[in-house]
Design an enzyme around this catalytic site. Sequence first.
Site, PDB file in Angstrom:
ATOM      1  N   GLU A 238      35.876  31.940  39.263  1.00  0.00           N
ATOM      2  CA  GLU A 238      34.710  32.055  39.221  1.00  0.00           C
ATOM      3  C   GLU A 238      34.157  33.036  40.474  1.00  0.00           C
ATOM      4  OE1 GLU A 238      33.328  27.710  38.307  1.00  0.00           O
ATOM      5  OE2 GLU A 238      34.512  28.047  40.139  1.00  0.00           O
TER       6      GLU A 238
HETATM    7  C1  TNX Z   1      35.362  24.320  38.098  1.00  0.00           C
HETATM    8  S1  TNX Z   1      37.730  25.149  36.801  1.00  0.00           S
HETATM    9  C2  TNX Z   1      36.132  24.924  39.200  1.00  0.00           C
HETATM   10  C3  TNX Z   1      36.111  24.461  40.526  1.00  0.00           C
HETATM   11  C4  TNX Z   1      35.141  22.837  40.588  1.00  0.00           C
HETATM   12  C5  TNX Z   1      35.262  22.410  39.150  1.00  0.00           C
HETATM   13  C6  TNX Z   1      34.603  20.994  39.066  1.00  0.00           C
HETATM   14  C7  TNX Z   1      37.829  26.202  37.972  1.00  0.00           C
HETATM   15  C8  TNX Z   1      39.080  26.970  38.068  1.00  0.00           C
HETATM   16  N1  TNX Z   1      37.088  26.094  39.086  1.00  0.00           N
HETATM   17  O1  TNX Z   1      35.601  24.999  41.677  1.00  0.00           O
HETATM   18  O2  TNX Z   1      35.500  22.199  41.452  1.00  0.00           O
HETATM   19  O3  TNX Z   1      34.804  23.229  38.061  1.00  0.00           O
HETATM   20  O4  TNX Z   1      34.894  20.476  37.970  1.00  0.00           O
END
Ligand code: TNX
Length: 543
Positions: A361
Site C-alpha cells: 500500500e
Molecule cells: C491491509 S494487507 C493492510 C494493513 C491493514 C489491514 C487491515 C496489508 C498488507 N495491509 O495495513 O491493517 O489491511 O485489515
Amino acid sequence: MKRIRNVKFRILTILVVITAIPVSACAVRGSDTASDAAATKPGTVNSPASNDGAVYLIPQAAEYEKHPGSYTLTADTTICVTGDDEKEIQETAQVGEYLASLISPSTGYEPEVVKSISPSGGGILLTAKDDGKVSDAGGYRIKVTEQNITLSADNPEGLFHGVQTLRQLLPAEIEKDSLTGGVDWTIDCAAIIDYPVYRWRGMMLDTARNFISVENVKRMIDLMAGYKMNTLHLHLSDDQGWRIEIKSWPELAAIGGSSAADGGTGGYYTQEQYADIVEYAQSRYITVVPEIDMPGHTNAALASYGELNPDGRKAKPYTGTDVGFSTLMCNEEITYAFIDDVIRELAALTPGEYIHVGGDEASSTSKEDYNTFMTRVNEIAASYGKKTIGWNPFDQAEGTSSESLLQCWQPDVSAALQKGMKLVISPPDKAYLDMKYHENTALGLQWAGYIPTDVSYCWNPTDYAPEGSIEGVECPLWSETIRTMEDLEFLAFPRLLSHAEIGWTQKDLRNWDDYKHRLAGHAIRMDYQKIGYYKDPSVSWIQ
Ligand code: TNX
C-alpha cells in the site's frame, strides 16, 4: 481505500478462480484408501463428548492407528531422552523438561528427565537418534504401548511437535493449571507418523496499531506452539506506531512508540525485551520474523525525525486507520542511512533468516521510486546476512529476486513465479484474523468480507499458487480494532487452529465435517487454557 482494496481483491480472485483448477478443501473424504482410513480414526471415534477419551487432534496427524489397551502416566513415570551427540541430547533434554512442565500442574507428578536410552519402569522415551527417517522438517513418530511411550524424530524440533500431540492424546484436564484429582492419566495405545506439509506455518501480530505486551506475545507463542506453528511475524512499525528500540535512532521508540491507533495503547520493546521474545520463541521452535513496513506505512518514523521528511519537519503523529498516505523519501541518502541502521540493529537481534520489509500500500510512492527503494533495501538486508520478505507488489519491484519471499495478500503472483520467488500465502478473505466472523460480531474489520470458522478452514494454499512455489501459510492479525488480550483471543480463536491445520496437514486429510467435530471435541482444552475463543454457531460446541 479499504473498499478499493476489497473490490480489487475480489475481481482478481474471480480471475484466478477461473484460470486455476479449482480445488475443494472441503470435499467429503472417501475412505477407500489405507491412508484415508487411518486418518479418519482420530476425529471419528466415539461420540463427540469433551472428556470421553476420544482423540481430537488439531492439526490432524498424517497417520494415526489406534491399538487395543492403554498406557497410564503415574507419579513414577520418567522421561528418558537421547540423541546423536551431546548437543542433541542436551536439546532433547530441554524438550523433555518442557513436557514435564506441561504434565506437572494438573497431575501433580514431577517426572524426572533422565539422559538414558531405556525408560526404566515404563516411561516416556524421547529419541532424536537418526534411525528411521520421518522428515527433517519437524516430523515425528509416536508408539504408545501398555508399557511405555516412544517418541522419535530426526531432530529435537520434531520431538517438540510430537510432545504437542502427546498433550492432545492425554485427557483434556492435562491443560488445567492446577492439581486435578480423579483423572486417569491414560493414553490409548497407538502408532502415529506425522509431518508437516509446509515449512512456514505462521501468524502475524500487528504490534504497531495497538501495542502487545511481552507477556501477551509470550502467551501467543505458547498457544501457537500447541498447534505446531513455527513462525511469528511481528509487524513492528506502521503509521500509528514504532515498536522496537533502535539505539542509533532513539526517538523512534521515544516518539514513534508513544502513539497508537485511536484508543489503542502505545509502547515499544526495548532491544532486551525483543531479544527475550526471540529466545522464548526459539525455545518453542518458533522463528521470529520482524517487519519494518516501508516505504509506505511510515508515519511514526516520519513523526520521530524531521530529517526523514522533505520539509525537514517532523510529521504529526497519526492515530487514525487510513492507509497509503505516508512515504519515505526514496531519492535521499538520509533515508538509506536510516534504513541501514535499523536493519543492522534488527538483524543483530534476529537469528532467523528473514527480515520483512513490508512494501504494501505504498500509494504515495511512485513506481520508479518504489523500484529504487526496494533495490537499495534488498542490498542493505543482504549486507547484514538477511533475506527479505515483502507484501505484494514487492515481487514486482526491480531488485527483488528469487532469494526473497512474497507474502501474497493479493492474487497476482505472476512476477513472483517468473522470478522463482517462493510464496507465503495469506488471502485476506480466508486468512485475515482481523476480519469479523459475522455481521454482528463486535470486533474486526470487514473489507475482505466476513470470515466465520468454516470459511477460515475451507481453502487450500494451492488455490492460489502451484504447490512447488509455496513456502507456507500465514494468518495476519491486524490490530486496528484490538485493545486487549481478550479482543486478540476472540479474533484469533478458533480461526488460528484452521490455519495451523492448513499449514500442517495434507489437504486430502482435511475436510470441514471432520474438522468441526474435532474442534468441538477439542474446545474444552481451550477452556482449560482460558482462551477466550468465539463460539461460532457453525460449530456444534459441547457443554
Ligand atoms: C491491509 S494487507 C493492510 C494493513 C491493514 C489491514 C487491515 C496489508 C498488507 N495491509 O495495513 O491493517 O489491511 O485489515
